[in-house]
Design a protein around this motif. Sequence first.
Motif, short mmCIF file in Angstrom:
data_model
loop_
_atom_site.label_atom_id
_atom_site.label_comp_id
_atom_site.label_asym_id
_atom_site.label_seq_id
_atom_site.Cartn_x
_atom_site.Cartn_y
_atom_site.Cartn_z
N VAL A 133 78.43 25.92 36.46
CA VAL A 133 79.19 26.05 37.71
C VAL A 133 80.66 26.38 37.44
CG1 VAL A 133 77.64 24.54 38.98
CG2 VAL A 133 79.64 23.56 37.85
N GLY A 180 88.40 22.12 44.93
CA GLY A 180 87.46 23.10 44.41
C GLY A 180 86.69 22.59 43.22
N GLN A 186 84.03 20.17 44.34
CA GLN A 186 82.87 20.85 44.91
C GLN A 186 82.00 21.46 43.81
OE1 GLN A 186 81.05 20.44 47.29
NE2 GLN A 186 81.81 21.61 49.04
N ARG A 187 82.62 21.92 42.73
CA ARG A 187 81.84 22.42 41.60
C ARG A 187 81.02 21.30 40.96
NH1 ARG A 187 83.60 27.54 39.37
NH2 ARG A 187 85.34 28.38 40.59
N LEU A 210 78.16 20.54 43.17
CA LEU A 210 77.14 21.59 43.03
C LEU A 210 76.35 21.41 41.75
CD1 LEU A 210 75.85 24.23 43.99
CD2 LEU A 210 77.72 25.47 42.90
N THR A 215 82.12 25.18 52.01
CA THR A 215 83.42 25.75 51.65
C THR A 215 84.46 25.65 52.76
OG1 THR A 215 82.74 27.98 52.36
CG2 THR A 215 82.36 27.39 50.06
N THR A 252 89.16 29.90 46.17
CA THR A 252 88.20 28.88 45.74
C THR A 252 86.90 29.03 46.52
OG1 THR A 252 90.04 27.38 45.28
CG2 THR A 252 87.85 26.42 45.37
N GLN A 253 87.00 29.29 47.84
CA GLN A 253 85.82 29.51 48.66
C GLN A 253 85.00 30.67 48.12
OE1 GLN A 253 85.64 29.65 53.24
NE2 GLN A 253 85.87 31.80 52.68
N ILE A 286 83.22 29.69 44.85
CA ILE A 286 82.07 28.81 45.07
C ILE A 286 80.89 29.58 45.66
CG2 ILE A 286 81.21 26.84 46.40
CD1 ILE A 286 82.98 25.96 44.13
#
Length: 554
Positions: A123, A141, A144-145, A148, A165, A172-173, A176
């Motif tokens: 990721v 960010g 969120q990684r 994920l 996102t 960053t969005q 991802i």
Amino acid sequence: MKIAELRISGPGLIVDGVDLEISGGETVGLVGESGSGKSLTARAASGLLPKGLSATGSVTLDGRELLGARERVWRSVRGTRVSLLMQDPFAMLNPLRTAGAHVAESLRGRRDRAEVLRRLAEVGIDDPAVADRHPFQLSGGMRQRVALAAALAADPELLIADEPTTALDATTQHDILMLIKGIQRARGMGVLLITHDLRVAFELCDRVAVMYAGRIVEQGPPAEIGKAPAHPYTAGLLAAVPTVERRLPRLAGIRGNVPAAADVAASCAFAARCDQAAPECGQARPPLRALPPDRFTACLHEVRPRARAEEGAAAPRHIAADEVLRVTGLGKTYGAHVALSGVSLDVRRGESVGVVGGSGSGKTTLARSILGLVRPDTGTIALAGRDRPRHHLVQCVFQDPTTSLNPALTVGATLAEAAAQGPADGRLAVAELLELVGLPPAYARRKPVGLSGGERQRVAIARALSVRPALLICDEPVASLDVSVQAHVLELLREVGTSMLFITHDLAVVRQMADRLVVLSRGRVVESGDTAQVLDAPEHDYTRRLLASVPSTR
């Protein structure tokens, strides 16, 4: 996964007969306003409906019926064959566990450090030290990684991503989204992407299903829907999406609010808000009918194109020569982290100045410094009218109106309390403040819980304006709002005419709101100037990267 005739009920009907299928290697987007039933559909598909709600219909995975199954059956599926990625990684990550521990916990096979690091690298986390950090030590960010990586560690066949996102900046969005897309293709995994951002859905998805008042009203390939929407609701959403290419003379949302599914079960759910509604629309529920080659619509009529009013130029704002704010050489460090370094900007009376940049660029520190909530290490902040208290000179509209309003107070009490702090001469009454933000006087008797997200944000704006501030700081004021509600709130802010410092990560939004633009990166101003000039002909690589990350419905 196949969802058929899904109905969800609580005190009343909430989701009313949803049919949806996600195949391996396919990304399906589920879009629509808040209250349409998107997230509850996802929760039913993962066996996580809140208490008090029940579901009927069918949810099958490889022909195996899951709806109504015991929790032990769901546990054998959830996290292994079907995995979830939520909007807020803090809701998924235990603050007491490291990033590596979260990934290791989800692994089905080997759980050694080498495997954890491999999963993090998948990721885009190549620094091994991240595995030993806790969520609070990571950027949004990066969190969120990690979320994920944990969601994918068991190699699921289906990933349900619910607004993954929404709170992230443009670059960053984009990272991802491309990450999810790349992993999905490599694994042949199905993805159900739930979002209120049409640009995100059109960027990532193979098919898009538009949901309204508990039912699917349109479905098909995003390119075809973008060119010619087959339902008036879809057309209205697309017309409300802001564009980064030009400043529109008017931002038009859809009038009214999403009704409860139970109230429109026997008619077209959108009829009360539709400009094309005919008598027959209120007499029966229109079926989801097929359109060639691979589209479906629940509208009885041929949809007229809805223009975004792109012709003509927006009316120029009246900008005076005198300044309401001058920031000079602002600097702030937190330990070894440089939050701001030599930042300078000014805002004139009647002017809106936009501030954009990714996470960690210094936007929030700048806003908090101007509000007096952070003491800068170096530099000066000069506000016009030093004879007035600071909170009279500067007010702020925050991203989440829910947390900025006292839930125990009525709207009227909130506004009256705020107005009493302002200047006695020309003080606005509660009814006048409500009228200013387009709400009826009866709303004074309501509490925040009885308002929609857009209505709560209007109340927050009215409260900020009640002391007649010289400067309004808007810190991501529409980031969490549906695209139609967003258009209404942005148009309201444009009409108010107050000097603004408008902070956002959305370049399409800032194009509509700002006369001049300041681009921040790692605490420094890397580019500034007239908004159109900066966005049409960016000179700095960072600005160009931001622009390249903006998704589009076209």
